[in-house]
Design a protein around this motif. Sequence first.
Motif, PDB file in Angstrom:
ATOM      1  N   PHE A 187       0.830  -1.202   0.000  1.00 22.48           N
ATOM      2  CA  PHE A 187       0.000   0.000   0.000  1.00 22.48           C
ATOM      3  C   PHE A 187       0.867   1.256   0.000  1.00 22.48           C
ATOM      4  N   SER A 188       1.899   1.266   0.837  1.00 20.61           N
ATOM      5  CA  SER A 188       2.794   2.423   0.916  1.00 20.61           C
ATOM      6  C   SER A 188       3.530   2.636  -0.401  1.00 20.61           C
ATOM      7  N   SER A 189       3.956   1.558  -1.011  1.00 18.61           N
ATOM      8  CA  SER A 189       4.658   1.652  -2.291  1.00 18.61           C
ATOM      9  C   SER A 189       3.740   2.231  -3.367  1.00 18.61           C
ATOM     10  N   LYS A 190       2.492   1.768  -3.379  1.00 22.73           N
ATOM     11  CA  LYS A 190       1.533   2.271  -4.366  1.00 22.73           C
ATOM     12  C   LYS A 190       1.261   3.757  -4.138  1.00 22.73           C
ATOM     13  N   GLN A 191       1.077   4.158  -2.886  1.00 27.51           N
ATOM     14  CA  GLN A 191       0.821   5.561  -2.578  1.00 27.51           C
ATOM     15  C   GLN A 191       2.019   6.436  -2.962  1.00 27.51           C
ATOM     16  N   GLN A 192       3.218   5.940  -2.701  1.00 30.30           N
ATOM     17  CA  GLN A 192       4.411   6.713  -3.013  1.00 30.30           C
ATOM     18  C   GLN A 192       4.545   6.919  -4.517  1.00 30.30           C
ATOM     19  N   SER A 193       4.292   5.867  -5.299  1.00 31.21           N
ATOM     20  CA  SER A 193       4.385   6.051  -6.752  1.00 31.21           C
ATOM     21  C   SER A 193       3.280   6.952  -7.280  1.00 31.21           C
ATOM     22  N   GLN A 194       2.102   6.891  -6.679  1.00 26.73           N
ATOM     23  CA  GLN A 194       1.030   7.778  -7.103  1.00 26.73           C
ATOM     24  C   GLN A 194       1.380   9.234  -6.767  1.00 26.73           C
ATOM     25  N   ASN A 195       1.950   9.465  -5.591  1.00 33.87           N
ATOM     26  CA  ASN A 195       2.358  10.822  -5.227  1.00 33.87           C
ATOM     27  C   ASN A 195       3.454  11.342  -6.154  1.00 33.87           C
ATOM     28  N   ARG A 196       4.403  10.497  -6.514  1.00 34.07           N
ATOM     29  CA  ARG A 196       5.466  10.902  -7.427  1.00 34.07           C
ATOM     30  C   ARG A 196       4.888  11.263  -8.802  1.00 34.07           C
ATOM     31  N   ARG A 197       3.940  10.461  -9.270  1.00 33.75           N
ATOM     32  CA  ARG A 197       3.312  10.730 -10.567  1.00 33.75           C
ATOM     33  C   ARG A 197       2.549  12.051 -10.531  1.00 33.75           C
ATOM     34  N   LEU A 198       1.818  12.316  -9.437  1.00 32.21           N
ATOM     35  CA  LEU A 198       1.084  13.575  -9.300  1.00 32.21           C
ATOM     36  C   LEU A 198       2.038  14.767  -9.258  1.00 32.21           C
ATOM     37  N   GLU A 199       3.171  14.616  -8.572  1.00 25.38           N
ATOM     38  CA  GLU A 199       4.163  15.690  -8.543  1.00 25.38           C
ATOM     39  C   GLU A 199       4.647  16.013  -9.956  1.00 25.38           C
ATOM     40  N   GLN A 200       4.913  14.985 -10.732  1.00 21.97           N
ATOM     41  CA  GLN A 200       5.376  15.195 -12.108  1.00 21.97           C
ATOM     42  C   GLN A 200       4.292  15.850 -12.953  1.00 21.97           C
ATOM     43  N   GLU A 201       3.049  15.417 -12.788  1.00 21.79           N
ATOM     44  CA  GLU A 201       1.951  16.008 -13.554  1.00 21.79           C
ATOM     45  C   GLU A 201       1.783  17.491 -13.223  1.00 21.79           C
ATOM     46  N   TYR A 202       1.818  17.825 -11.939  1.00 23.21           N
ATOM     47  CA  TYR A 202       1.653  19.223 -11.557  1.00 23.21           C
ATOM     48  C   TYR A 202       2.847  20.070 -11.964  1.00 23.21           C
ATOM     49  N   ALA A 203       4.031  19.499 -11.955  1.00 24.49           N
ATOM     50  CA  ALA A 203       5.204  20.240 -12.425  1.00 24.49           C
ATOM     51  C   ALA A 203       5.050  20.552 -13.920  1.00 24.49           C
ATOM     52  N   HIS A 204       4.535  19.594 -14.674  1.00 18.76           N
ATOM     53  CA  HIS A 204       4.301  19.807 -16.103  1.00 18.76           C
ATOM     54  C   HIS A 204       3.238  20.891 -16.317  1.00 18.76           C
ATOM     55  N   LYS A 205       2.158  20.823 -15.549  1.00 16.63           N
ATOM     56  CA  LYS A 205       1.095  21.828 -15.673  1.00 16.63           C
ATOM     57  C   LYS A 205       1.608  23.214 -15.302  1.00 16.63           C
ATOM     58  N   GLU A 206       2.438  23.294 -14.266  1.00 16.89           N
ATOM     59  CA  GLU A 206       3.005  24.579 -13.864  1.00 16.89           C
ATOM     60  C   GLU A 206       3.893  25.139 -14.976  1.00 16.89           C
ATOM     61  N   SER A 207       4.679  24.272 -15.582  1.00 15.59           N
ATOM     62  CA  SER A 207       5.554  24.698 -16.677  1.00 15.59           C
ATOM     63  C   SER A 207       4.734  25.215 -17.858  1.00 15.59           C
ATOM     64  N   LEU A 208       3.670  24.509 -18.205  1.00 16.48           N
ATOM     65  CA  LEU A 208       2.808  24.953 -19.307  1.00 16.48           C
ATOM     66  C   LEU A 208       2.134  26.279 -18.981  1.00 16.48           C
ATOM     67  N   ALA A 209       1.683  26.447 -17.748  1.00 18.32           N
ATOM     68  CA  ALA A 209       1.023  27.697 -17.359  1.00 18.32           C
ATOM     69  C   ALA A 209       2.003  28.868 -17.429  1.00 18.32           C
TER      70      ALA A 209
END
Length: 75
Positions: A38-60
Amino acid sequence: MVWYAIVTLKESDSVGNAFMNILARAPFFVPTIWLALFSSKQQSQNRRLEQEYAHKESLAKSYDGYKREIEKLPR
């Protein structure tokens, strides 16, 4: 957990007895394994969300910069 299983197999006089000892410890092992997964899954999901938001911030930021550049152009 593997270490415990090996030690139990070496100390037990029969395979059935070793299996029962390992099975007796299963209530401790199963939640531990579930928590790790469960912790591993949550950690990878958090990492993916960080990357997505970094991409969105860059586009904005790019969009905002382009918008300012267009406003500066002479008409």
